[in-house]
Design an enzyme around this catalytic site. Structure first.
Site: not given
Ligand SMILES: [Zn+2]
Length: 473
Positions: A305, A320, A374, A437
């Site tokens: 992101h 995040e 992430h 993740e």
């Protein structure tokens, strides 16, 4: 989709590798549009103040320019339809079409002919340059005539008073980013940058004549109503800030300024896909070796992101994108002392390279591993928790498995295992790629822990341990 032409950048930089001597001789082979130029006897391609010096006359004449020489003043004049260039031997200042242009190194006399920095030749004569390190040969490609170029999308030319000659539609700049000592400017269309360094305070200024910001630009990074923006260069020791603006309206010119913490030199490379790369170097120490030189493993680390895409939002309101970047920069810091790995970041600040650009970067660099960082979230299941690791192409399975083992050890969270998913960055990466993740920002307990520096440092160390195991370092 943009195509990063890092190959040319790499090729270009190969010759700059470990020649710290003042005038390391290479060879005599210079090709122009595939044809070998006859370099006068006694003339060597040499490195002077980190500039590859090439004989000017053979190149200029090869391009159909007229070359004049005034022995008394030591002045070389190059004339063609488009421009007049005047150079004086041992003098850093050239005159191009009546304006002063500073050379990175002065022209020198060698065997009765003048040699000038290759960079000057490529910039002023619009040549593309590449270097074959094995064959020790420079390849110059002359500009494609306008009618042979792909048509540019029609763009309204700003109408301004004054009655100056109408200019061609500007090339568009899609993104400007800085990572790992490299300023990357992605443009569509031909751009001929001019670069200068300023002191007090130290700055590097890149002007992009006949360019405008693309309509996409503001989606990926800050751009205000006045067509200007700036970003902090987080994690860079050399650069504090990147500023950019539409510096001039007629002709439309974008200016990019790097605010430097110390004086820097630079190398410039461009490729046919429109990627402009300005690599900062330490004055006098020679340019940074190219990515992957000397058998190093190339690791592309992707902080997920960025900018307007904040990723998921934690239960405590944290974003995040910030967690991803923070962990990524910690990994980068830990890998600074790791000599077997060349690390390249897709972003080192709050910007948003597109997913396609992230994968393309890894592909262009022939990355040995691509790791995207992430944090997870399931908003309607606040109890969801744990660490999971993804891959998509089968060549990423081993990487994902090893990374997951170390990541899980570092987080101490629930094991949600290694999984496959059609994430774009995984799908489009040619080499081994994995997506981590780390934990769930939607889980209060995990969110609180993930915000701490201690935890992030532990995760970063886990990622480093994993990558070293994978690379067998
Ligand atoms: Zn994410």
């Amino acid at each position: 989709m943009k195509k990063y032409g890092f190959l040319l950048l790499l090729a270009l930089m190969l010759w700059l590798v470990p020649m710290h001597g003042q005038a390391a001789a290479a060879s005599n082979a210079v090709y122009l549009d595939g044809k070998a130029l006859s370099v006068p006897a006694g003339v060597k391609i040499e490195l002077v103040q980190n500039n590859v010096m090439i004989p000017l006359r053979v190149v200029a004449e090869g391009l159909g320019s007229t070359v004049g020489w005034d022995q008394k003043s030591g002045t070389v004049t190059i004339q063609n339809d488009a421009s007049t260039i005047e150079l004086v031997v041992n003098n850093n200042n050239a005159v191009v079409n009546g304006s002063k242009v500073k050379l990175a190194a002065p022209p020198l006399l060698r065997g009765g002919t003048s040699v000038v920095p290759l960079r000057f030749v490529s910039e002023q004569m619009g040549l593309k340059v590449s270097w074959d390190n094995k064959a020790k040969s420079a390849y110059l490609t002359s500009p494609v005539p306008a009618e042979d170029q792909a048509p540019q999308p029609a763009q309204p030319t700003p109408v301004t008073g004054g009655g100056s000659a109408p200019s061609a539609a500007p090339a568009t700049v899609n993104s400007i980013s800085f990572a790992d000592g490299r300023l990357l400017i992605a443009a569509s269309g031909a751009v001929n940058p001019s670069i200068s360094t300023l002191t007090g305070p130290d700055r590097l200024v890149v002007d992009l004549p006949n360019t405008a910001f693309s309509s996409q630009f503001g989606l990926g990074q800050p751009l205000d109503q006045k067509q200007s923006g700036q970003q902090d260069a987080i994690g860079s020791a050399d650069v504090s800030r990147i500023r950019y603006s539409l510096f001039n309206n007629n002709p439309s010119t974008i200016r990019v300024v790097l605010d430097l913490n110390a004086p820097k030199s630079y190398t410039l490379s461009q490729d046919s896909s429109g990627l402009i790369t300005v690599t900062l170097t330490d004055p006098g120490t020679g340019p940074t070796p190219p990515v992957g030189a000397g058998g190093k493993k190339v690791l592309v680390l992707d902080a997920g992101h960025g900018f307007k895409d904040v990723g998921t939002t934690g239960i405590l309101g944290n974003h995040e994108k910030d967690f991803n970047l923070s962990v990524t920069l910690k990994v980068a810091d830990l890998l600074k002392s790791e000599t077997g790995i060349d690390l390249v970041l897709t972003r080192s600040d709050d910007t948003y390279p597109t997913l396609a650009q992230r994968a393309q970067l890894a592909n262009d660099l022939h990355a040995d591993a691509f790791i995207s960082i992430h944090a997870n979230s399931v908003l309607d299941k606040p109890d969801a928790s744990g660490t999971e690791t993804y891959y998509y192409n089968s060549n990423g399975k081993e990487l994902a498995t090893i990374m997951h083992k170390h990541l899980l050890q570092a987080t101490g969270f629930k094991d949600r295992k290694v999984k496959t998913e059609r994430y774009q960055v995984l799908r489009q990466s040619n080499g081994p790629a994995t997506l981590l993740e780390v934990g769930f920002l939607s889980n209060l307990q995990e969110d609180m822990i993930m915000l701490t520096d201690d935890f992030q440092q532990r995760v970063a160390q886990g990622i480093v341990d994993g990558i070293k195991e994978y690379f067998k370092l």
